[in-house]
Design a protein around this motif. Structure first.
Motif, short mmCIF file in Angstrom:
data_model
loop_
_atom_site.label_atom_id
_atom_site.label_comp_id
_atom_site.label_asym_id
_atom_site.label_seq_id
_atom_site.Cartn_x
_atom_site.Cartn_y
_atom_site.Cartn_z
N ALA A 438 0.83 -1.22 0.00
CA ALA A 438 0.00 0.00 0.00
C ALA A 438 0.86 1.27 0.00
CB ALA A 438 -0.92 0.00 1.23
N PHE A 439 2.18 1.12 0.03
CA PHE A 439 3.06 2.30 0.04
C PHE A 439 2.82 3.13 -1.23
CE2 PHE A 439 7.43 4.08 -0.85
CZ PHE A 439 7.38 5.05 0.15
N ALA A 440 2.56 4.42 -1.04
CA ALA A 440 2.13 5.24 -2.19
C ALA A 440 2.68 6.65 -2.09
CB ALA A 440 0.59 5.28 -2.23
N THR A 441 2.40 7.44 -3.11
CA THR A 441 2.95 8.80 -3.17
C THR A 441 2.53 9.65 -1.97
OG1 THR A 441 1.09 9.45 -4.55
CG2 THR A 441 3.11 8.86 -5.69
N GLY A 442 1.33 9.41 -1.45
CA GLY A 442 0.87 10.19 -0.29
C GLY A 442 1.81 10.01 0.90
N HIS A 443 2.34 8.79 1.09
CA HIS A 443 3.29 8.56 2.19
C HIS A 443 4.58 9.34 1.94
CE1 HIS A 443 0.82 4.73 2.24
NE2 HIS A 443 0.54 5.32 3.38
N ALA A 444 5.01 9.37 0.69
CA ALA A 444 6.25 10.09 0.35
C ALA A 444 6.05 11.60 0.58
CB ALA A 444 6.65 9.81 -1.09
N VAL A 445 4.91 12.12 0.17
CA VAL A 445 4.64 13.56 0.35
C VAL A 445 4.63 13.91 1.84
CG1 VAL A 445 2.85 15.34 0.11
CG2 VAL A 445 3.44 13.88 -1.84
N LYS A 446 4.00 13.05 2.63
CA LYS A 446 3.93 13.32 4.08
C LYS A 446 5.34 13.30 4.68
CE LYS A 446 1.94 11.74 8.43
NZ LYS A 446 1.07 10.77 9.11
N LEU A 447 6.11 12.29 4.31
CA LEU A 447 7.47 12.19 4.88
C LEU A 447 8.33 13.38 4.46
CD1 LEU A 447 10.64 11.07 4.20
CD2 LEU A 447 9.68 10.75 6.46
N VAL A 448 8.32 13.69 3.17
CA VAL A 448 9.19 14.77 2.68
C VAL A 448 8.76 16.12 3.29
CG1 VAL A 448 9.84 16.12 0.64
CG2 VAL A 448 9.91 13.63 0.56
N SER A 449 7.47 16.38 3.32
CA SER A 449 7.04 17.70 3.81
C SER A 449 7.27 17.83 5.32
CB SER A 449 5.56 17.97 3.46
OG SER A 449 4.73 16.99 4.01
N SER A 450 7.01 16.76 6.06
CA SER A 450 7.21 16.88 7.52
C SER A 450 8.70 16.88 7.86
CB SER A 450 6.47 15.77 8.26
OG SER A 450 7.00 14.50 7.93
N LEU A 451 9.50 16.14 7.09
CA LEU A 451 10.96 16.16 7.30
C LEU A 451 11.50 17.56 6.99
CD1 LEU A 451 13.70 14.62 7.80
CD2 LEU A 451 13.75 14.25 5.33
N ALA A 452 11.02 18.14 5.88
CA ALA A 452 11.49 19.48 5.50
C ALA A 452 11.15 20.49 6.60
CB ALA A 452 10.86 19.90 4.17
N LYS A 453 9.95 20.37 7.14
CA LYS A 453 9.57 21.32 8.20
C LYS A 453 10.46 21.12 9.43
CE LYS A 453 5.34 23.38 9.50
NZ LYS A 453 3.91 23.29 9.60
N THR A 454 10.83 19.88 9.68
CA THR A 454 11.64 19.57 10.87
C THR A 454 13.09 20.02 10.69
OG1 THR A 454 10.23 17.64 11.25
CG2 THR A 454 12.33 17.71 12.44
N VAL A 455 13.68 19.69 9.54
CA VAL A 455 15.13 19.93 9.41
C VAL A 455 15.48 21.21 8.65
CG1 VAL A 455 15.64 17.46 9.60
CG2 VAL A 455 15.47 18.50 7.33
N GLU A 456 14.65 21.58 7.68
CA GLU A 456 15.04 22.75 6.87
C GLU A 456 14.67 24.07 7.53
OE1 GLU A 456 13.82 22.30 2.77
OE2 GLU A 456 14.40 20.18 2.80
N HIS A 457 13.74 24.03 8.46
CA HIS A 457 13.38 25.25 9.16
C HIS A 457 14.28 25.49 10.38
CE1 HIS A 457 9.02 25.65 7.45
NE2 HIS A 457 9.91 25.37 6.53
N SER A 458 15.20 24.58 10.61
CA SER A 458 16.12 24.75 11.74
C SER A 458 17.49 25.15 11.20
CB SER A 458 16.22 23.44 12.53
OG SER A 458 17.32 23.51 13.41
#
Ligand code: SF4
Length: 512
Positions: A438-458
């Protein structure tokens, strides 16, 4: 010209591009010079040597070259209440100095200075002068119960800070052209960027073969204009990062050779930064790019890369340590913590499994779920890298108005790209293991966007990445391979690389 042949490009012979040709090191093909140069390259494309004559006098006729601009950001539309996140959730929004002065003198806002608006405790800069600290709910204090911005609603868009009025666009100027890339911390921006098969609208992602390098090699015969030199480096990176004849890690490995050479030439010449060196030496830049293009087109380094082995045990430990370094310093967006939990569930990191079992799950998840997914969506990681190039002024680094301890460094910028790709790839492999078919693009979008908010905003974490890799002696070509090469298909190699002992280094990323 055949797109998948190099005959027109460099040899004029019938030799097809033999990507897996396994040329023995030091043997070469008939006619290939053992200094690594490509037979048939125009004599006017010599190896790069310093010093190189500077630009001719102004007025010298220069060919106009077109450079790729990130037009995809024009398609972005905020989806507002339909958004699965909110911009000011889990992010202490930076306030620029000009906006801070307006707030300080505004009747309605000045009472909030020191509480809802605080000076940047880590050293105010022009663009990051103050912050909107998060409330106990993890949101900006000006967000109303309907998730609307009180400042925008009451005082109008003219009172928004630069960040609030442009987000998620990342605005910069190159050769007098304003460009807008996207911050992928916005889920809608991540969706738009990651899922577009032809992000730059030039079809290069689908094109195969060495023809893509032709313009770069031909440009080796010409002197670039001063202001073009940096754009030409970026253009080469955009080509290299989409060369699907090489797996992603090899594209990064090859590009690492270029950024290393750029940086070392800048240092040899006493220029300070690679950007300054490029602007002062446009002819050398064009020769260097032609040489790098010829290397990529010929597959000359393929045997070297083929001999390198994945070390998934060390890779997993590194990425988990890197993530741990960030999650020990709140605030951490809840959506990212959910992704980390999925990653750990996918690999069994938090369930007391031994290292061998965790690494087995890592390799299996890569082979069975992640790799088929990226085979179906080859543009996803590519687009992530392309946007990184635009957003971060890769490989020269973003302009900053604050005086930092060290100058921007092209090698460090490349290592930062590799570290980000490593985090995305490794975490996605774990998440894929959790969701399996069931792994799909929605999981990738969630991971990339939440990772970006976590690491790129710091900013602090971004500055820590170079030190993290240097401390572990990974600021080199081997480090790039270790970080980004996916798990080997053979289970034996990774079992040996990590040993069979259980527990320890591969525990939960949230245990800190
Ligand atoms: S995160 Fe993006 S889509 Fe969501 S509200 Fe903010 S700008 Fe709009």
């Amino acid at each position: 010209m055949a797109e998948d042949g190099i005959q027109d490009l460099v040899t004029g012979a019938q030799a097809r591009f033999d990507f897996a040709g396994k040329m023995g090191v030091g043997q070469g093909r008939p006619g290939q010079r053992l200094d690594g140069a490509i037979p048939g390259l125009p004599a006017s494309v010599p190896p790069v040597r310093l010093p190189v004559p500077d630009l001719p006098a102004p007025g010298w006729p220069q060919p106009q070259r077109e450079y790729t601009r990130p037009d995809y950001s024009e398609r972005f539309r905020c989806i507002s209440s339909a958004c699965e996140d909110t911009c000011c959730q889990g992010w202490g929004v930076p306030i620029d100095q000009g906006t801070f002065e307006k707030y300080r003198s505004h009747e309605l806002l000045k009472p909030h200075i020191g509480t809802l608006i605080q000076l940047n405790a880590n050293g105010p800069t022009t663009s990051d002068y103050a912050r909107m600290p998060l409330t106990v709910n993890g949101t900006c204090g000006f967000l109303d119960p309907q998730k609307l911005c009180e400042i925008h609603k009451t005082l109008g868009p003219g009172m928004l800070s630069v960040t609030c009025s442009t987000y998620p666009r990342a605005v910069s100027t190159h050769a007098e052209v304003v460009e807008k890339a996207l911050n992928l911390s916005c889920p809608e921006a991540a969706r738009l960027t990651l899922l577009m098969p032809d992000l730059l609208g030039d079809g290069l992602g689908q094109a195969r073969g060495a023809g893509r390098y032709r313009t770069v090699i031909e440009a080796g015969n010409r002197i670039l204009r001063r202001e073009e030199a940096r754009l030409a480096v970026r253009e080469f990176a955009l080509i290299m990062l989409r060369d699907r004849r090489y797996p992603v890690w090899q594209r990064l490995y090859l590009l690492g050779n270029l950024t290393r050479r750029l940086q070392s030439m800048a240092e040899q010449a006493g220029c300070g930064t690679a950007a300054a060196w490029c602007e002062a030496n446009p002819a050398a830049v064009s020769h260097l790019l032609a040489d790098s293009a010829a290397t990529a087109a010929s597959g000359r380094l393929q045997p070297v890369m083929d001999r390198m082995e994945a070390k998934p045990g060390e890779q997993l430990v590194l990425v988990i340590d890197l993530v741990r370094q960030r999650v020990t310093e709140p605030p951490i967006p809840g959506r990212f913590l959910e992704c980390v939990q999925e990653f750990e569930a996918g690999l069994g990191c938090s369930s007391g499994k031994g290292e061998a079992a965790i690494l087995g799950a890592y390799a299996e998840s890569y082979e069975r779920y992640y790799k088929p997914f990226t085979d179906r969506h080859p543009h996803l990681i590519e687009n992530y890298m392309l946007n990184h190039v635009f957003k971060n002024n890769y490989p020269f680094g973003r302009a900053t108005t604050v005086k930092t301890a060290s100058e921007p460094n092209a090698e460090d910028e490349h290592l930062a790209l590799c570290a980000h790709v490593a985090m995305v790839q490794t975490l996605l492999i774990g998440v894929a293991g959790r969701h399996q078919e069931a792994f799909a693009t929605g999981h990738a979008v969630k991971l990339v966007s939440s990772l970006a908010k976590t690491v790129e905003h710091s900013r602090k974490f971004q500055e820590q990445i170079a030190g993290f890799l240097a401390e572990r002696k990974l600021n080199n070509a081997q480090g790039i391979a270790l970080l980004t090469m996916p798990p080997a298909p053979s289970r034996e190699s990774w079992r040996d690389s990590a040993g069979h002992t259980g527990g320890g280094r591969l525990g939960s990323a949230m245990e800190a």
